[in-house]
Design an enzyme around this catalytic site. Structure first.
Site, short mmCIF file in Angstrom:
data_model
loop_
_atom_site.label_atom_id
_atom_site.label_comp_id
_atom_site.label_asym_id
_atom_site.label_seq_id
_atom_site.Cartn_x
_atom_site.Cartn_y
_atom_site.Cartn_z
N LYS A 78 75.69 38.32 87.26
CA LYS A 78 76.90 38.25 88.09
C LYS A 78 76.53 38.49 89.56
CE LYS A 78 81.60 40.30 87.96
NZ LYS A 78 82.43 41.33 87.31
N SER A 153 86.97 39.59 85.70
CA SER A 153 86.34 38.96 86.83
C SER A 153 84.99 38.32 86.55
CB SER A 153 86.15 39.99 87.95
OG SER A 153 85.22 40.99 87.55
N SER A 177 86.87 43.37 82.86
CA SER A 177 86.19 42.21 83.45
C SER A 177 85.03 41.64 82.65
CB SER A 177 85.69 42.57 84.86
OG SER A 177 86.76 42.53 85.77
#
Lengths: 487, 101
Positions: A78, A153, A177
């Site tokens: 990420k 997310s 997330s």
């Protein structure tokens, strides 16, 4: 190469049998990502040179495939994690062009285990969001239906694994997330106990909640990643010294016999019918295997959304004060004095949702309001956690849906913050309590979209949690891949 | 928590000032609405009976937050400085902050 079938074990076996070399496998993944990323928006940065340099180095160490548990396994990271020489933008314009000066501890551990870092994945700006629509660059799309969101997310990390653009990936989970996008994309995603994995080198959002975790196509792969990235780190004072078990070895012989599964009935209100049906079927399957259902009560979890949306923005407003237009990233044009550097750079550099949360936090922490907001929310947080600890006196593991719905359409929830925030209603209480939890696919709805089942464990008992989830996965049977992933 | 959560324009501007955020008019209107909605929602916490000052223990029970106080030199000064939007020699560069007399 059948990338869609690749698990960690399959990749290692391929190297051992010399079916392919690290450079060959890396090239195959890079080629597929290049073709698919425009459709999926999963990656914010893929750097062929950086990937091939790693692969070439691994080629020269081929004999280590039997020693290194992740030798040459392509893992996506990420973009709010620092990985030296790669960008780290947190999907924000304010960090456009930011180049990581060092590597996050968990990524260093991956590299030491031989992993091949394949790219940096898309997210909601600063991990604030539940759909990856808040990325300042472009949204990530769900491989099951590209007119729908990935969740967020960590949407890029989930999309990449679901579409077989990486074997595994890392995300961060502050309120859901990792689990929610895993659910919406039909893969496994784990948020470990707060403190299990070092947060050093992760761009901070809400420090009392942020936790790193792995995505994979199976519980086995997630366990293999978890055992590599966990452990104490002197650079993170909240990281735990608890020993790191060999989670993946512990999965052998997993059984549901006499496992007491806690279900909070009142928590199932507001869940979509099809998600509820899949949940009931999963529980039935587990009972057939010998699990016992225990009814539990988590009365304060109904306040989790409010609690979270005070605590997280308060901590975010403090953490994001460091983006000043001076030390890193973006500085607005036309600045004449110090104040205008701050005001204009932050005003233009942050997106709307990030500004909203900074302002919420600033308001709640401003003079005279601290006790009424942050103080009160922390008091309620304690009650939410206490409910879980009480529940665990009568059960070993709690199950509930991961997300109240399957993947929704772009724009469907973006106009109303509360509507969007409720997508995390099943994951927020767990985050506030600091407990480990993972999402495992439990079925598809009538539109062919994946549904996730959430398993919640006791603090630092990931080993037991993974065993239960692994056994469930076995009795559930093979889970399909989205169509179009047939490279 | 305050009784009314309808924020007027000046209140939004005041919060933005505290947060060092420049907002345009459209954003002020947007945040009046969105901040108001969220603040309205979280008022439900007032109903919850809590123990004053209670909070969860964030740090794992076995993690010792105190370690040897030893400075470690970060060798890659260049990598840190090169991320700044403006720098000169070994320094971050900002507009003049002190008036010349």
């Amino acid at each position: 190469m059948q990338l869609r079938e690749f698990t960690i074990e399959r990749v290692l076996a391929g190297y051992r049998k010399q079916e392919f070399s690290p450079v060959e496998l890396a090239t195959a993944y890079l080629d597929v990502i290049e073709k698919q990323n425009e459709r999926l928006g999963a990656f914010l940065q893929v750097d062929r040179d950086l990937v091939l340099a790693q692969a070439t180095a691994l080629d020269a160490r081929k004999q280590e495939v039997n020693k290194l548990p992740l030798f040459g396994v392509p893992i996506a990271i990420k973009d709010n994690f620092l990985v030296k020489d790669w960008q780290a933008t947190a999907a924000s314009k304010i960090l456009k062009g930011y180049k990581s000066p060092y590597t996050a501890t968990c990524v260093e551990k991956l590299e030491s285990a031989g992993a091949l870092i394949i790219g940096k994945t898309n997210l909601d700006e600063f991990a604030m969001g539940s759909s990856t629509e808040n990325s300042a660059y472009f949204p990530a799309k769900n491989p099951w239906d590209t007119s729908r969101v990935t969740g967020g997310s960590s949407g890029g990390s989930a999309s990449a694994v679901a579409a077989a653009l990486a074997v595994g990936s890392l995300g961060s989970d502050t309120g859901g997330s990792i689990r929610q996008p895993a659910s919406l994309c039909g893969i496994v995603g784990l948020k470990p106990t707060y403190g299990r994995i070092s947060r050093y080198g992760i761009i901070a959002f809400a420090s009392s909640l942020d936790q790193v975790g792995p995505f994979g196509r199976s519980v086995q792969d997630v366990a293999s990643l978890l055992e590599v990235i966990s452990g104490y780190d002197r650079n993170d004072a909240t990281s735990s010294r608890a020993i790191v078990p060999h989670y993946s070895d512990h999965l052998k012989g997993a059984s549901l016999k006499n496992v007491r599964i806690g279900i909070a009935k009142d928590w199932l209100e507001g869940i979509d019918d099809e998600v509820r049906k899949s949940f009931d079927e999963a529980v039935k399957l587990m009972v057939k295997e010998g699990a016992k259902v225990v009814e539990i009560s988590l009365p304060h979890s109904r306040y989790a959304l409010s609690t979270y949306y005070i605590i997280a923005p308060c901590e975010a407003s403090s953490n994001l004060a460091r983006y000043d237009g001076i030390h890193s990233g973006f500085r607005a044009d036309g600045v004449t004095d110090l104040d205008s550097v701050y005001f204009k750079s932050r005003g233009k550099g942050f997106g709307a949702e990030v500004k909203l949360r900074i302002m919420l936090g600033t308001y709640a922490l401003s003079a005279g309001y601290y006790d009424a907001f942050y103080g009160k929310a922390n008091e309620v947080r304690k009650l939410i956690q206490q409910d879980f600890l009480t529940a665990y006196e009568s059960c070993d593991c709690i199950v509930m849906p991961t997300s109240p719905s399957t993947a929704f359409k772009f724009g469907e929830k973006s106009a109303d913050p509360i509507k969007m925030y409720t997508s995390d209603i099943c994951t927020l209480p767990v985050s506030l309590a600091g407990l480990p939890a993972l999402s495992v696919p439990s079925g598809l709805d009538s539109q062919g979209l994946p549904i996730g089942l959430q398993f919640i464990g006791k603090h630092f008992e990931e080993s037991h949690l993974l065993k239960v989830a692994h056994k469930y996965e076995q009795i559930r049977g093979e889970f399909p891949l989205p169509s179009g992933v047939d490279y | 928590m305050s009784e009314s959560v309808k924020l007027d324009r000046d209140e939004v501007l005041k919060i933005a000032r505290l947060a060092r955020l420049e907002l345009d008019d459209a954003e002020v209107a947007l945040f009046q609405d969105r901040l108001g909605r969220v603040l309205e929602y979280v008022r439900e916490l007032n109903q919850v009976k809590t123990e004053k000052g209670a909070s969860v223990k964030h740090v794992p029970r076995d993690a010792v937050s105190i370690r040897e106080d030893r400075a470690i030199e970060f060798v890659d000064r260049e990598a840190l400085l090169s991320n700044a939007p403006a720098q000169i020699e070994d320094h971050f560069l900002v507009p003049t902050v002190i008036e010349q007399s």
